[in-house]
Design a protein around this motif. Structure first.
Motif, PDB file in Angstrom:
ATOM      1  N   PHE A 122      -0.318   1.152  -0.577  1.00 48.39           N
ATOM      2  CA  PHE A 122      -1.940   0.600  -1.458  1.00 48.39           C
ATOM      3  C   PHE A 122      -1.846   0.248  -2.213  1.00 48.39           C
ATOM      4  O   PHE A 122      -2.524  -1.486  -2.882  1.00 48.39           O
ATOM      5  N   ASP A 123      -1.322   0.857  -3.921  1.00 53.08           N
ATOM      6  CA  ASP A 123      -1.222   0.634  -4.997  1.00 53.08           C
ATOM      7  C   ASP A 123      -0.709  -0.926  -4.988  1.00 53.08           C
ATOM      8  O   ASP A 123      -1.238  -2.229  -5.507  1.00 53.08           O
ATOM      9  N   LEU A 124       0.628  -0.902  -4.344  1.00 53.87           N
ATOM     10  CA  LEU A 124       1.740  -1.556  -4.357  1.00 53.87           C
ATOM     11  C   LEU A 124       1.052  -3.497  -3.679  1.00 53.87           C
ATOM     12  O   LEU A 124       1.672  -4.429  -4.108  1.00 53.87           O
ATOM     13  N   ALA A 125      -0.120  -2.704  -2.540  1.00 55.83           N
ATOM     14  CA  ALA A 125      -0.848  -4.034  -2.034  1.00 55.83           C
ATOM     15  C   ALA A 125      -1.283  -4.736  -3.399  1.00 55.83           C
ATOM     16  O   ALA A 125      -1.812  -5.845  -2.843  1.00 55.83           O
ATOM     17  N   LEU A 126      -1.937  -3.898  -3.846  1.00 54.75           N
ATOM     18  CA  LEU A 126      -2.919  -4.388  -4.611  1.00 54.75           C
ATOM     19  C   LEU A 126      -2.357  -5.105  -5.820  1.00 54.75           C
ATOM     20  O   LEU A 126      -2.659  -6.158  -5.952  1.00 54.75           O
ATOM     21  N   VAL A 127      -1.155  -4.323  -6.388  1.00 54.85           N
ATOM     22  CA  VAL A 127      -0.322  -5.661  -7.080  1.00 54.85           C
ATOM     23  C   VAL A 127      -0.204  -7.168  -6.536  1.00 54.85           C
ATOM     24  O   VAL A 127      -0.336  -7.638  -7.371  1.00 54.85           O
ATOM     25  N   GLY A 128       0.483  -6.938  -4.837  1.00 51.07           N
ATOM     26  CA  GLY A 128       0.579  -8.456  -4.696  1.00 51.07           C
ATOM     27  C   GLY A 128      -0.408  -8.712  -4.776  1.00 51.07           C
ATOM     28  O   GLY A 128      -0.078 -10.449  -4.316  1.00 51.07           O
TER      29      GLY A 128
END
Length: 371
Positions: A11-17
């Motif tokens: 989820f955090d990686l998706a936010l970074v994306g």
């Protein structure tokens, strides 16, 4: 069914994306300092769960020098969902709104020159609304999480209450059963013991006196076990209570001698076997001898108990009966209970007729299967 959630890291990686996409849309590539601030705000979101306030502070430069504000909004939402400090949230929201309405041209600041009061009010209102929204949503998520925990605690408390009610009902049933056992079974067995004692004193036949003595002895022993069972039932689970002075292999010979059967015992077992294993062997022999008395009067019985290759073997074999069996009541669950006990210890029990018309019960238990 509850929907599956993404793992926190994904989820955090998706936010970074999403933040990087926001940077790509709103930041020009030739603006190196602004691009650096925006990229910092995007990648620092990976720290938002452990350091929410630090993450928010590190994302503020992106709002001040660019139009890429998604990372700051995400950091503010996380901070609002993890803290109860309302003053801190108000300061952070005001700081975001101030940075949002400020234009900072690198390397010197140039504040926005809004044409009139109406435009100023609109810009300030929009910035404040944009700042308040993640705070409100974060506080809502925090309240929902706390409510879920509270509901879980209430559910656990209700389960404990239902368990206590069930235990209370069982305690009443146990007490009632104890009274019934004491009033009915104990009375009848006591009469048997008294009558056997009278017969022993009055009879002139030695064999009759010996039989009466055995009946009286067994009746007294049964009464002792019955009284202990009644005390256990009356305890109603209020304290740990052993069901009996538990038998062991040391009591096996006394069991065979007191059975009144023509029985022979052969044992070859090492010392120090686990108590559950000893009890299983004792109960198996006890049930087998009871069945011989009931179903094979006059039969000769052989009990063999040995240890071989890490396994205890107990075999009870009787010959064909020499007299017709007496019509005695039975629960028909004796061997079933022995089989369940053996399975709990990792063993097996088999039973069946022999070629000469007798019957055999064979128990196998692994030594390392009992604790």
């Amino acid at each position: 069914m509850r929907p599956r959630r993404l793992p926190p890291v994904l989820f955090d990686l998706a936010l970074v994306g999403v933040s990087l996409l926001d940077v790509w849309v709103n930041v020009q590539g030739d603006e190196r300092p602004a691009l650096a601030c925006a990229l910092l705000g995007a990648f620092v979101l990976m720290l938002r769960r452990r350091l929410p306030l630090t993450t928010f502070v590190l994302t503020l430069p992106s709002v001040l020098v660019t139009d890429a504000v998604f990372s700051t909004l995400a950091a503010l939402y996380t901070l609002a969902s993890l803290t109860r400090h309302r003053v801190l949230l108000g300061v952070c929201a005001a700081t975001f709104a101030l940075c949002h309405i400020t234009v900072w041209s690198w390397p010197s600041p140039e504040f926005a020159d809004l044409p009139d009061t109406s435009s100023t009010l609109i810009a300030v209102s929009y910035s404040l609304a944009e700042a308040v929204a993640p705070v409100f949503l974060g506080q809502l998520a925090q309240a929902r999480r706390e409510l879920s925990l509270r509901l879980a605690e209430i559910s656990k408390g209700r389960e404990r209450e239902e368990l206590l009610i069930t235990q209370t009902v069982l305690a009443k049933e146990r007490a009632q059963l104890a009274r019934e056992m004491h009033d009915v079974v104990s009375h009848q067995v006591s009469l048997i013991a008294v009558q056997a004692g009278a017969l022993q004193m009055r009879s002139g036949d030695a064999e009759v006196r010996e039989t009466a003595s055995a009946i009286r002895r067994l009746s007294v022993h049964t009464l002792d076990e019955l009284r202990h069972m009644v005390s256990v039932l009356r305890a109603s689970g209020s304290r740990p209570t052993e069901l009996t002075p538990q038998p062991s292999l040391a009591d096996l010979r006394r069991l065979v001698v007191g059975s009144g059967l023509d029985a022979e015992l052969n044992t070859d077992l090492p010392d120090g076997l686990a108590p559950p294993l000893q009890r299983a062997v004792y109960r198996t022999v006890q049930e087998a001898l009871t069945n011989v008395r009931k179903h094979a009067p006059g039969a000769r019985t052989t009990i063999r108990v040995r240890h071989e290759d890490g396994t205890v073997h107990a075999t009870v074999t009787n010959t064909a009966p020499t007299r017709p069996p007496l019509p005695l009541p039975g629960s028909r669950h004796g061997l079933v209970g022995l089989r369940q006990r053996a399975e709990l210890l990792g063993g097996t029990i088999t039973s069946g007729p022999t070629a000469d018309g007798g019957y055999e019960v064979h128990l196998e238990l692994p030594v390392d299967g009992a604790s």
